[in-house]
Enzyme design. Structure first.
Site, PDB file in Angstrom:
ATOM      1  N   PHE A  26      79.812  60.646 -61.269  1.00  0.00           N
ATOM      2  CA  PHE A  26      78.807  59.421 -61.278  1.00  0.00           C
ATOM      3  C   PHE A  26      79.143  58.543 -62.680  1.00  0.00           C
ATOM      4  CE2 PHE A  26      74.873  57.762 -62.965  1.00  0.00           C
ATOM      5  CZ  PHE A  26      74.602  56.865 -62.167  1.00  0.00           C
ATOM      6  N   TYR A  27      79.065  59.305 -63.634  1.00  0.00           N
ATOM      7  CA  TYR A  27      79.271  58.876 -65.078  1.00  0.00           C
ATOM      8  C   TYR A  27      80.660  58.147 -65.211  1.00  0.00           C
ATOM      9  CZ  TYR A  27      74.583  60.734 -66.321  1.00  0.00           C
ATOM     10  OH  TYR A  27      73.447  60.932 -66.139  1.00  0.00           O
ATOM     11  N   GLU A  28      81.611  58.787 -64.865  1.00  0.00           N
ATOM     12  CA  GLU A  28      83.073  58.545 -64.921  1.00  0.00           C
ATOM     13  C   GLU A  28      83.127  57.010 -64.230  1.00  0.00           C
ATOM     14  OE1 GLU A  28      85.274  62.168 -63.994  1.00  0.00           O
ATOM     15  OE2 GLU A  28      85.627  62.588 -65.710  1.00  0.00           O
TER      16      GLU A  28
ATOM     17  N   PHE B 129      81.121  54.823 -64.338  1.00  0.00           N
ATOM     18  CA  PHE B 129      80.772  54.090 -65.252  1.00  0.00           C
ATOM     19  C   PHE B 129      81.561  53.844 -66.810  1.00  0.00           C
ATOM     20  CE2 PHE B 129      77.267  54.282 -62.338  1.00  0.00           C
ATOM     21  CZ  PHE B 129      77.000  52.995 -61.848  1.00  0.00           C
TER      22      PHE B 129
END
Length: 174
Positions: free
Chosen positions: A145-147, A149
């Site tokens: 999820f963070y990657e 972004f």
């Protein structure tokens, strides 16, 4: 913007008014935090919790926490370190927790909360220095999820990621 609300979603600081007991994201540690610890951390100035409310202002669709932290420059990739001053520790903002109630998962509310946390972090750099936003991904799904972004893993901690404040500034400048 996610749908399902009759009015515009509101993200505001957690207060006693919010129904923390009804929140269930499916991850016990994240649920327990909002139920038992978040108000205490706010009172002690350890972390600030922000909640996304639903149709009823007391309901919690999701939440995130912000606090200050620092990162050892040795944990950052060389291309990032070259742009920073030669300090052993660099100030950063920590998104310690981010969770969405299971009834609202998969509808874009995690992204809405993350974007708000990044925007708020950027605004706060005018008051207190912060070179990046740091997150601790709980598992591989959260890391992905963070990657998505553009968060980058730290060298020694694959589930601790960062996003330079300059990248956040560019994101909101568009």
């Amino acid at each position: 913007m996610p749908t399902s609300f009759h009015s515009k979603p509101v993200i505001e600081p957690l207060s006693k008014y919010h129904n923390r007991a009804a929140f269930d994201c499916g991850v016990e540690a994240l649920g327990r935090y909002i139920w038992q610890q978040a108000m205490q951390d706010a009172k002690r100035k350890i972390a600030a919790t922000f909640v996304l409310t639903g149709d009823r202002p007391e309901s919690i669709v999701g939440y995130y926490t912000l606090s200050s932290t620092s990162v050892n420059v040795g944990e950052l990739p060389e291309q990032v370190v070259r742009k920073l001053p030669r300090y052993p520790l660099i100030p950063a903002t920590l998104i310690g927790r981010l969770a969405v109630d299971r009834h609202y998962q998969g509808r874009g509310y995690g992204e809405l909360l993350l974007v708000d946390a990044l925007r708020r972090s950027l605004i706060l750099t005018e008051q207190i220095g912060s070179a990046a936003v740091i997150v601790d991904a709980k598992d591989d799904k959260a890391r992905a999820f963070y990657e998505h972004f553009q968060f980058i893993p730290l060298i020694s901690y694959s589930h601790r990621l960062f996003l330079p404040m300059a990248a956040i500034e560019d994101y909101f400048a568009e």
